[in-house]
Design a protein around this motif. Structure first.
Motif, PDB file in Angstrom:
ATOM      1  N   THR A  93      49.943  34.266  38.834  1.00  0.00           N
ATOM      2  CA  THR A  93      49.231  35.207  37.969  1.00  0.00           C
ATOM      3  C   THR A  93      50.180  35.864  36.985  1.00  0.00           C
ATOM      4  N   TYR A 149      53.107  36.994  43.770  1.00  0.00           N
ATOM      5  CA  TYR A 149      54.274  37.908  43.713  1.00  0.00           C
ATOM      6  C   TYR A 149      55.604  37.170  43.749  1.00  0.00           C
ATOM      7  N   SER A 190      49.415  38.910  36.233  1.00  0.00           N
ATOM      8  CA  SER A 190      49.043  40.315  36.479  1.00  0.00           C
ATOM      9  C   SER A 190      50.179  41.171  37.014  1.00  0.00           C
ATOM     10  N   SER A 203      44.046  35.107  38.687  1.00  0.00           N
ATOM     11  CA  SER A 203      44.136  34.063  39.710  1.00  0.00           C
ATOM     12  C   SER A 203      42.945  34.137  40.658  1.00  0.00           C
TER      13      SER A 203
HETATM   14  C1  PLP Z   1      47.977  37.661  46.785  1.00  0.00           C
HETATM   15  C2  PLP Z   1      47.161  37.868  45.541  1.00  0.00           C
HETATM   16  N1  PLP Z   1      46.619  36.823  44.954  1.00  0.00           N
HETATM   17  C3  PLP Z   1      45.888  36.943  43.840  1.00  0.00           C
HETATM   18  C4  PLP Z   1      45.664  38.180  43.285  1.00  0.00           C
HETATM   19  C5  PLP Z   1      44.752  38.239  42.091  1.00  0.00           C
HETATM   20  O1  PLP Z   1      45.340  38.673  40.951  1.00  0.00           O
HETATM   21  P1  PLP Z   1      44.707  38.425  39.523  1.00  0.00           P
HETATM   22  O2  PLP Z   1      43.284  38.025  39.669  1.00  0.00           O
HETATM   23  O3  PLP Z   1      44.900  39.701  38.817  1.00  0.00           O
HETATM   24  O4  PLP Z   1      45.528  37.287  38.948  1.00  0.00           O
HETATM   25  C6  PLP Z   1      46.219  39.315  43.853  1.00  0.00           C
HETATM   26  C7  PLP Z   1      45.984  40.650  43.276  1.00  0.00           C
HETATM   27  O5  PLP Z   1      46.276  41.670  43.801  1.00  0.00           O
HETATM   28  C8  PLP Z   1      46.991  39.157  45.029  1.00  0.00           C
HETATM   29  O6  PLP Z   1      47.517  40.206  45.658  1.00  0.00           O
END
Ligand code: PLP
Length: 374
Positions: free
Chosen positions: A230, A205, A232, A103
């Motif tokens: 995400t 989240y 993730s 993201s």
């Molecule tokens: C609030 C928030 N947005 C976006 C991300 C980005 O995650 P990713 O690039 O792994 O999707 C994170 C990662 O810690 C996050 O805490």
């Protein structure tokens, strides 16, 4: 003379953009310690069936690696739309979804399209540190706005600051990283009504909370609302690098103007689609982690700490007289947590029960050591 080619040249010697001079890169330490609870990952590895499916999907994709991938990742976006529809109850179409390498890349593309030189992005701090970093990278001026002392968002105040500063992009993180609270629907609505530009609700989240997704508001605010997500965190796919967003189709048309051609590799698209087929199994960890979070919060409270209410897979807690010193004490005990730069506070990611026990044991030791260590 260094034995590394070109190592005599320092960063300060380079003709770097003036606005990047003196800045620090994003950098959560990646240290080899027994208990790593610092980057809000899902601690449960993917189940064997998912690993097998991803392997097979990548094997298939490998046969076509001489070709560029589907530039618009249509099949993957269809799968993501189906997931969002079932998770939110809102009918989300493929045309409403965009995907990129995490993201972070999605957010960068949003800033490339809607921010940029002469434009501003506003966020309610403390919040996700990449929002200002991505703004800097896209030469979007960052406008920090406050949260309440308990880190929650005051909707009326937030709407007032948005109305006054008129940012081109507003970030609302829900649940907020690193503090954990969700934004209340009425507060989000107030921000949306006040915003002259786009509002990005960062829902990295959201699966850990019982809060309804902001996606339900897209119909009402189609020219403003962008909801980023995400794989993730809840999906346990941080290494796969797949982030996505939901918005009106016109917003996605705007992102097509700035994305790199073929930004999502055939391997990433295939692996993410295979992982999505196992959503039920991976998302099954969410309930376990929420229960563990509540256990950790209760135990911390029992030791005299003051954890902040969290709807995510991490907890911000304190008070510490010197948070960085305390962070080091945890590290000495083999527990890596995060100093997010909020005075008196540290953030711990919820891990497996055993990892959380190790963290709580270290916390007990710190609590008992002396008031000066806290
Ligand atoms: C609030 C928030 N947005 C976006 C991300 C980005 O995650 P990713 O690039 O792994 O999707 C994170 C990662 O810690 C996050 O805490």
């Amino acid at each position: 003379m260094s034995d590394v080619l070109g190592a005599d040249v320092a960063l300060a010697d380079l003709p770097l953009r003036e606005d990047l001079r003196g800045r620090s890169p994003y950098g959560a330490p990646q240290l080899e310690v027994p208990v790593r609870l610092n980057t809000n990952e899902n601690p449960f590895p993917p189940p064997p069936e998912l690993v097998a499916d991803v392997t097979e999907a990548v094997r298939e994709a490998a046969r076509e690696l001489h070709r560029y991938p589907d530039r618009d990742a249509v099949a993957l976006r269809e799968d993501l739309a189906a997931y969002l529809t079932s998770a939110t109850g809102v009918a989300v179409a493929q045309q409403n979804v965009w995907a990129a390498n995490g993201s972070n890349e999605v957010l960068q593309q949003v800033l490339q399209a809607f921010g940029g030189p002469g434009r501003t992005a506003l966020g309610f701090e403390p919040s996700y540190s990449m929002h200002p970093i991505l703004s800097a990278g896209t030469r979007t001026e960052w406008v920090p706005a406050p949260r309440r002392a308990d880190f929650s968002l005051d909707g009326a105040e937030a709407a007032a600051v948005v109305a006054e500063r008129r940012p081109d992009v507003v970030f609302v993180t829900s649940p907020n990283n690193p503090t954990g609270q969700v934004v209340q629907p009425a507060d989000l609505r107030a921000v949306l009504e006040a915003a002259p530009g786009v509002v990005v609700v960062d829902e990295a989240y959201i699966e850990f909370s019982a809060q309804p997704s902001a996606i339900a508001l897209i119909e009402q605010f189609p020219a403003k609302l962008i909801v980023s997500r995400t794989m993730s965190k809840a999906f346990a796919f941080a290494g796969g690098r797949l982030g996505y967003l939901a918005a009106a189709p016109a917003v996605i048309d705007a992102l097509l103007l700035v994305r790199l051609p073929y930004h999502l590799s055939a391997v990433t698209q295939a692996a993410a689609r295979a992982a999505l087929r196992h959503a039920d199994a991976t998302l099954g960890s969410v309930r376990t982690l929420a229960e563990e979070r509540d256990r950790v919060v209760g135990a911390l409270r029992g030791m005299g700490f003051e954890p902040v209410r969290s709807d995510a897979n991490f907890v911000l807690f304190g008070p510490f007289a010197d948070a960085h010193e305390s962070w080091k004490r945890y590290l000495e005990r083999g527990v890596l947590i995060r100093d997010v730069g909020i005075p008196g506070h540290l953030r711990v990611t919820i891990g497996t029960a055993a990892e959380n026990d190790a963290f709580l044991e270290a916390s007990r030791a710190l609590a008992e050591a002396s008031e000066e260590n806290r």
